[in-house]
Design a protein around this motif. Structure first.
Motif, PDB file in Angstrom:
ATOM      1  N   LEU A  46      25.513 -44.279   5.632  1.00 21.20           N
ATOM      2  CA  LEU A  46      24.634 -42.707   6.018  1.00 21.20           C
ATOM      3  C   LEU A  46      24.472 -42.436   7.943  1.00 21.20           C
ATOM      4  O   LEU A  46      25.532 -41.657   8.006  1.00 21.20           O
ATOM      5  N   GLY A  47      24.776 -43.752   8.682  1.00 19.44           N
ATOM      6  CA  GLY A  47      24.712 -43.593  10.102  1.00 19.44           C
ATOM      7  C   GLY A  47      26.007 -43.084  10.673  1.00 19.44           C
ATOM      8  O   GLY A  47      26.644 -42.637  11.274  1.00 19.44           O
ATOM      9  N   ALA A  48      26.750 -43.558   9.623  1.00 22.35           N
ATOM     10  CA  ALA A  48      28.029 -43.452  10.380  1.00 22.35           C
ATOM     11  C   ALA A  48      28.862 -41.858   9.957  1.00 22.35           C
ATOM     12  O   ALA A  48      29.666 -41.353  10.381  1.00 22.35           O
ATOM     13  N   ILE A  49      28.758 -41.735   8.560  1.00 18.80           N
ATOM     14  CA  ILE A  49      28.541 -39.919   8.265  1.00 18.80           C
ATOM     15  C   ILE A  49      27.946 -39.300   8.818  1.00 18.80           C
ATOM     16  O   ILE A  49      28.584 -37.821   9.534  1.00 18.80           O
ATOM     17  N   TRP A  50      27.225 -39.453   9.429  1.00 16.49           N
ATOM     18  CA  TRP A  50      26.021 -37.942  10.364  1.00 16.49           C
ATOM     19  C   TRP A  50      26.114 -38.654  11.564  1.00 16.49           C
ATOM     20  O   TRP A  50      26.251 -37.562  12.422  1.00 16.49           O
ATOM     21  N   GLY A  51      27.508 -39.801  12.156  1.00 18.82           N
ATOM     22  CA  GLY A  51      27.549 -40.032  13.202  1.00 18.82           C
ATOM     23  C   GLY A  51      29.099 -38.830  14.014  1.00 18.82           C
ATOM     24  O   GLY A  51      29.267 -38.065  14.471  1.00 18.82           O
ATOM     25  N   SER A  52      29.937 -39.097  12.069  1.00 21.23           N
ATOM     26  CA  SER A  52      30.476 -38.214  12.385  1.00 21.23           C
ATOM     27  C   SER A  52      30.326 -36.492  12.181  1.00 21.23           C
ATOM     28  O   SER A  52      31.015 -35.542  13.171  1.00 21.23           O
ATOM     29  N   PHE A  53      29.344 -36.139  11.809  1.00 22.46           N
ATOM     30  CA  PHE A  53      28.940 -35.164  11.176  1.00 22.46           C
ATOM     31  C   PHE A  53      28.462 -34.778  13.190  1.00 22.46           C
ATOM     32  O   PHE A  53      28.520 -33.302  13.085  1.00 22.46           O
ATOM     33  N   ALA A  54      28.420 -35.216  13.546  1.00 24.91           N
ATOM     34  CA  ALA A  54      27.211 -34.727  15.145  1.00 24.91           C
ATOM     35  C   ALA A  54      29.304 -34.396  15.819  1.00 24.91           C
ATOM     36  O   ALA A  54      28.763 -34.016  16.970  1.00 24.91           O
ATOM     37  N   ASN A  55      30.019 -35.171  15.815  1.00 27.68           N
ATOM     38  CA  ASN A  55      30.229 -35.351  16.490  1.00 27.68           C
ATOM     39  C   ASN A  55      31.023 -34.152  16.535  1.00 27.68           C
ATOM     40  O   ASN A  55      32.382 -33.217  17.226  1.00 27.68           O
ATOM     41  N   VAL A  56      31.342 -33.648  14.631  1.00 29.03           N
ATOM     42  CA  VAL A  56      32.079 -32.239  14.410  1.00 29.03           C
ATOM     43  C   VAL A  56      30.790 -31.269  15.563  1.00 29.03           C
ATOM     44  O   VAL A  56      31.619 -30.226  16.128  1.00 29.03           O
ATOM     45  N   CYS A  57      29.610 -31.311  15.196  1.00 25.74           N
ATOM     46  CA  CYS A  57      28.419 -30.646  16.508  1.00 25.74           C
ATOM     47  C   CYS A  57      28.943 -30.464  17.492  1.00 25.74           C
ATOM     48  O   CYS A  57      29.042 -29.511  18.593  1.00 25.74           O
ATOM     49  N   ILE A  58      29.232 -31.690  17.787  1.00 22.69           N
ATOM     50  CA  ILE A  58      28.951 -31.701  19.839  1.00 22.69           C
ATOM     51  C   ILE A  58      30.763 -30.839  20.020  1.00 22.69           C
ATOM     52  O   ILE A  58      30.838 -31.015  21.132  1.00 22.69           O
ATOM     53  N   TYR A  59      31.565 -30.798  19.548  1.00 26.70           N
ATOM     54  CA  TYR A  59      33.138 -30.039  20.116  1.00 26.70           C
ATOM     55  C   TYR A  59      32.547 -28.844  19.408  1.00 26.70           C
ATOM     56  O   TYR A  59      32.500 -28.126  20.249  1.00 26.70           O
ATOM     57  N   ARG A  60      32.195 -28.159  18.701  1.00 26.89           N
ATOM     58  CA  ARG A  60      31.999 -27.158  17.912  1.00 26.89           C
ATOM     59  C   ARG A  60      31.200 -25.920  18.361  1.00 26.89           C
ATOM     60  O   ARG A  60      31.460 -24.903  18.651  1.00 26.89           O
ATOM     61  N   LEU A  61      29.573 -26.579  18.381  1.00 29.06           N
ATOM     62  CA  LEU A  61      28.765 -25.959  19.411  1.00 29.06           C
ATOM     63  C   LEU A  61      28.383 -25.293  20.258  1.00 29.06           C
ATOM     64  O   LEU A  61      28.913 -23.894  20.136  1.00 29.06           O
ATOM     65  N   PRO A  62      29.110 -25.664  21.699  1.00 30.82           N
ATOM     66  CA  PRO A  62      29.736 -25.425  22.685  1.00 30.82           C
ATOM     67  C   PRO A  62      29.772 -24.445  22.772  1.00 30.82           C
ATOM     68  O   PRO A  62      30.156 -23.346  23.967  1.00 30.82           O
ATOM     69  N   LYS A  63      31.494 -23.696  21.339  1.00 37.18           N
ATOM     70  CA  LYS A  63      32.736 -23.070  21.407  1.00 37.18           C
ATOM     71  C   LYS A  63      32.169 -21.939  20.530  1.00 37.18           C
ATOM     72  O   LYS A  63      32.924 -21.500  20.591  1.00 37.18           O
ATOM     73  N   ASN A  64      30.782 -22.006  20.236  1.00 36.25           N
ATOM     74  CA  ASN A  64      30.368 -20.864  19.069  1.00 36.25           C
ATOM     75  C   ASN A  64      31.103 -21.002  17.821  1.00 36.25           C
ATOM     76  O   ASN A  64      31.544 -19.982  16.874  1.00 36.25           O
ATOM     77  N   LYS A  65      31.783 -22.644  17.333  1.00 40.42           N
ATOM     78  CA  LYS A  65      33.297 -22.388  16.664  1.00 40.42           C
ATOM     79  C   LYS A  65      32.019 -22.779  15.037  1.00 40.42           C
ATOM     80  O   LYS A  65      31.201 -23.419  14.885  1.00 40.42           O
ATOM     81  N   GLU A  66      32.841 -22.376  14.220  1.00 41.52           N
ATOM     82  CA  GLU A  66      32.387 -23.039  12.674  1.00 41.52           C
ATOM     83  C   GLU A  66      32.211 -24.321  12.537  1.00 41.52           C
ATOM     84  O   GLU A  66      32.842 -25.030  12.487  1.00 41.52           O
ATOM     85  N   ILE A  67      30.978 -24.502  11.764  1.00 40.02           N
ATOM     86  CA  ILE A  67      29.967 -25.974  12.015  1.00 40.02           C
ATOM     87  C   ILE A  67      30.919 -26.832  10.804  1.00 40.02           C
ATOM     88  O   ILE A  67      31.219 -27.711  10.346  1.00 40.02           O
ATOM     89  N   ILE A  68      30.300 -25.673   9.415  1.00 39.71           N
ATOM     90  CA  ILE A  68      30.640 -26.780   8.226  1.00 39.71           C
ATOM     91  C   ILE A  68      31.849 -25.982   7.207  1.00 39.71           C
ATOM     92  O   ILE A  68      32.809 -27.279   6.671  1.00 39.71           O
ATOM     93  N   ILE A  69      32.711 -24.951   7.175  1.00 41.06           N
ATOM     94  CA  ILE A  69      33.547 -24.726   6.750  1.00 41.06           C
ATOM     95  C   ILE A  69      34.871 -24.586   7.137  1.00 41.06           C
ATOM     96  O   ILE A  69      36.088 -25.823   6.236  1.00 41.06           O
ATOM     97  N   GLN A  70      35.418 -24.522   7.890  1.00 42.97           N
ATOM     98  CA  GLN A  70      36.836 -25.812   9.416  1.00 42.97           C
ATOM     99  C   GLN A  70      36.694 -26.873   9.231  1.00 42.97           C
ATOM    100  O   GLN A  70      35.563 -28.019   9.440  1.00 42.97           O
ATOM    101  N   SER A  71      37.924 -27.165   8.676  1.00 40.23           N
ATOM    102  CA  SER A  71      38.124 -28.367   8.577  1.00 40.23           C
ATOM    103  C   SER A  71      38.558 -28.899   9.592  1.00 40.23           C
ATOM    104  O   SER A  71      38.721 -28.279  10.938  1.00 40.23           O
TER     105      SER A  71
END
Length: 159
Positions: A46-71
């Motif tokens: 679970l920590g690894a999976i949520w850490g991976s999702f955190a990476n998505v958020c770290i990259y996409r949130l500041p750029k106002n990109k979609e965090i769930i839909i885009q691969s």
């Protein structure tokens, strides 16, 4: 007040000491616990999976990109990353830290964030057991990891 400050890193010394102490307490608990195989692997995964999702958020949130839909995609060649190349920590090791398609180096931030997720979730679980407090602290840990790494790059949080 002592401040730990290196290029791109800023933390109050007391906070750094508490974080290190928390991780050491978890490691000591692991070392003294003889029955590691039963039940603990769930929190590591679970920590690894949520850490991976955190990476998505770290990259996409500041750029106002979609965090769930885009691969997930390579930042260099923009090719979609296949599921077997997107397994937290393991894919980075098996691909020697490179994109399968363009062979460009992948930032060490990705496995670092995933490992922080693993260490955080596992330490929290070992210290608090299976409680609502554990769940809330795991959520808080992921938020802190995301906030920390976004601020490390963009300096959004005021001093």
């Amino acid at each position: 007040e002592i401040i730990v400050q290196t290029p791109g890193f800023y933390m109050h010394f007391q906070d750094a000491v508490l974080l290190v102490q928390f991780c050491i307490d978890g490691i000591i608990h692991i070392a003294t616990n003889q029955n590691l195989a039963s039940g603990h692997s769930n929190h590591i995964v679970l920590g690894a999976i949520w850490g991976s999702f955190a990476n998505v958020c770290i990259y996409r949130l500041p750029k106002n990109k979609e965090i769930i839909i885009q691969s997930s995609f390579c930042l260099n060649c923009k090719k979609k990353i296949q599921w077997y190349d997107n397994i937290p920590i393991l894919s980075f090791i098996f691909l020697f830290g490179r994109c399968r398609k363009c062979n460009k180096l992948i930032s060490l931030r990705y496995p670092t964030v995933e490992l922080l997720g693993v260490i955080s979730f596992f330490s929290i679980y070992l210290n608090f057991g299976l409680t609502i407090t554990t769940l809330l602290l795991m959520i808080l840990a992921i938020f802190f990891i995301i906030i920390f790494f976004i601020d490390l790059k963009y300096f959004i949080i005021p001093d």
